[in-house]
Write a protein that holds these residues in place. Structure first.
Motif, PDB file in Angstrom:
ATOM      1  N   LEU A   1       0.832  -1.198   0.000  1.00  0.00           N
ATOM      2  CA  LEU A   1       0.000   0.000   0.000  1.00  0.00           C
ATOM      3  C   LEU A   1       0.871   1.254   0.000  1.00  0.00           C
ATOM      4  O   LEU A   1       2.068   1.195   0.301  1.00  0.00           O
ATOM      5  N   PHE A   2       0.252   2.387  -0.329  1.00  0.00           N
ATOM      6  CA  PHE A   2       0.973   3.651  -0.264  1.00  0.00           C
ATOM      7  C   PHE A   2       1.519   3.851   1.152  1.00  0.00           C
ATOM      8  O   PHE A   2       0.853   3.555   2.150  1.00  0.00           O
TER       9      PHE A   2
ATOM     10  N   ASP B   1       4.580   8.694   0.419  1.00  0.00           N
ATOM     11  CA  ASP B   1       3.809   8.959  -0.792  1.00  0.00           C
ATOM     12  C   ASP B   1       2.807  10.102  -0.608  1.00  0.00           C
ATOM     13  O   ASP B   1       2.160  10.520  -1.566  1.00  0.00           O
ATOM     14  N   PHE B   2       2.691  10.595   0.635  1.00  0.00           N
ATOM     15  CA  PHE B   2       1.780  11.690   0.939  1.00  0.00           C
ATOM     16  C   PHE B   2       2.590  12.967   1.138  1.00  0.00           C
ATOM     17  O   PHE B   2       3.643  12.951   1.781  1.00  0.00           O
TER      18      PHE B   2
ATOM     19  N   CYS C   1      -2.962  13.247  -0.447  1.00  0.00           N
ATOM     20  CA  CYS C   1      -2.743  11.868  -0.857  1.00  0.00           C
ATOM     21  C   CYS C   1      -2.371  11.805  -2.337  1.00  0.00           C
ATOM     22  O   CYS C   1      -2.484  12.796  -3.059  1.00  0.00           O
TER      23      CYS C   1
ATOM     24  N   CYS D   1     -12.476   8.704   0.027  1.00  0.00           N
ATOM     25  CA  CYS D   1     -11.902   7.372  -0.155  1.00  0.00           C
ATOM     26  C   CYS D   1     -12.869   6.425  -0.870  1.00  0.00           C
ATOM     27  O   CYS D   1     -12.438   5.557  -1.645  1.00  0.00           O
TER      28      CYS D   1
ATOM     29  N   CYS E   1     -12.616   6.699  -4.639  1.00  0.00           N
ATOM     30  CA  CYS E   1     -11.254   6.873  -5.163  1.00  0.00           C
ATOM     31  C   CYS E   1     -10.803   5.659  -5.970  1.00  0.00           C
ATOM     32  O   CYS E   1     -10.912   4.510  -5.511  1.00  0.00           O
TER      33      CYS E   1
ATOM     34  N   LYS F   1      -7.970   3.545  -4.180  1.00  0.00           N
ATOM     35  CA  LYS F   1      -8.219   3.049  -2.823  1.00  0.00           C
ATOM     36  C   LYS F   1      -7.586   1.678  -2.573  1.00  0.00           C
ATOM     37  O   LYS F   1      -7.036   1.413  -1.498  1.00  0.00           O
TER      38      LYS F   1
ATOM     39  N   GLN G   1      -4.914   0.595  -3.586  1.00  0.00           N
ATOM     40  CA  GLN G   1      -3.477   0.757  -3.391  1.00  0.00           C
ATOM     41  C   GLN G   1      -3.150   1.544  -2.126  1.00  0.00           C
ATOM     42  O   GLN G   1      -1.974   1.712  -1.792  1.00  0.00           O
ATOM     43  N   CYS G   2      -4.205   2.012  -1.437  1.00  0.00           N
ATOM     44  CA  CYS G   2      -4.005   2.931  -0.314  1.00  0.00           C
ATOM     45  C   CYS G   2      -4.399   2.346   1.036  1.00  0.00           C
ATOM     46  O   CYS G   2      -3.640   2.411   1.990  1.00  0.00           O
ATOM     47  N   THR G   3      -5.624   1.774   1.130  1.00  0.00           N
ATOM     48  CA  THR G   3      -6.088   1.286   2.419  1.00  0.00           C
ATOM     49  C   THR G   3      -7.203   0.260   2.243  1.00  0.00           C
ATOM     50  O   THR G   3      -7.942   0.294   1.253  1.00  0.00           O
TER      51      THR G   3
ATOM     52  N   ARG H   1      -8.366   6.525   4.908  1.00  0.00           N
ATOM     53  CA  ARG H   1      -6.925   6.407   5.120  1.00  0.00           C
ATOM     54  C   ARG H   1      -6.479   7.322   6.243  1.00  0.00           C
ATOM     55  O   ARG H   1      -6.921   8.469   6.362  1.00  0.00           O
TER      56      ARG H   1
END
Length: 259
Positions: free
Chosen positions: A115-116, A120-121, A132, A157, A160, A163, A165-167, A172
């Motif tokens: 995940l990110f 990455d933020f 993000c 979210c 998105c 998503k 790839q993020c949480t 998030r």
């Protein structure tokens, strides 16, 4: 259990009450944590400590300050391995005019998901918020022991496309360490000078290798409890430094200086 409670201890060994269970190359052992500050030019041990700490995370500042005082220097450069990574220690060293080189150890995605990560933020210092990878903003949710927790809006979210790839949660969260700037400065120093870790190995591993080989061949301290262990280590360090000084200056010059 009653004895441990009355003494305020989380662990107690009946045979060596001052020692603590620690991780070692041979697994968990009842042990002491030996710290050394070694000079880069001659590999002499400037300062040492025998501690009951199970890891090195709180040892960078006190050892660096002790070395700085021993050398009577206004500023000092030190290196240490990743085990010494600690934002508070980084900050304290900077405030004491000590430039440290330690690989920052940051936890990320403990579950192992791809995940990110926090890097990455993008942090917006003026508004105190994170952006993000999809361009949405995470705002401050709460403070916890000096750290700051930021959260995205559930609505952002939910729709998105990134998503997955993020949480895996509904929204998030991103945390910012109380000494985040110190971590960032450390990361920049390490990126600019990656050779410092190679130098560290050639400096500090030299005395440890010698001590283990010809002073602690059996891998154990022979004297008991913290006082005995510290006395034994002090004698070992003195013997090592004397042998090293003879190697650097020669026996004749050492005898002249002692005379």
């Amino acid at each position: 259990q009653a004895l441990m409670k009355s003494m305020g201890l989380e662990q107690f060994n009946t045979h060596e009450s001052d020692a603590r269970m620690m991780r070692t190359p041979k697994g968990a052992r009842v042990a002491y944590n030996v710290q050394t500050a070694v000079d880069a030019e001659h590999c002499l041990i400037l300062h040492h400590e025998v501690t009951q700490e199970g890891d090195d995370r709180k040892q960078l500042e006190p050892m660096a300050k002790a070395a700085k005082a021993e050398l009577k220097q206004k500023a000092l450069t030190v290196t240490a391995d990743m085990g010494y990574s600690n934002g508070q220690q980084f900050q304290a060293c900077e405030e004491a005019s000590i430039t440290a080189y330690v690989p920052p150890n940051r936890t990320s995605n403990p579950g192992g998901e791809a995940l990110f990560e926090r890097k990455d933020f993008t942090y917006d210092a003026e508004q105190d918020r994170y952006q993000c990878p999809a361009g949405q903003w995470l705002t401050l949710k709460q403070r916890h022991k000096g750290d700051r927790i930021y959260q995205a809006a559930i609505s952002d979210c939910a729709g998105c496309t990134l998503k997955s790839q993020c949480t895996t949660a509904k929204r998030r969260y991103v945390s910012r360490h109380a000494q985040e700037e110190a971590f960032e400065r450390m990361a920049q120093r390490m990126q600019m000078h990656p050779e410092m870790m190679e130098r560290r190995r050639s400096i500090v591993e030299h005395p440890f290798g010698n001590l283990k080989q010809w002073l602690f061949g059996n891998g154990r301290f022979l004297l008991r409890q913290l006082a005995g262990t510290r006395a034994e280590m002090a004698l070992a360090v003195t013997a090592y430094n004397l042998k090293r000084a003879i190697s650097v200056l020669g026996a004749k010059q050492i005898m002249q200086l002692m005379g």
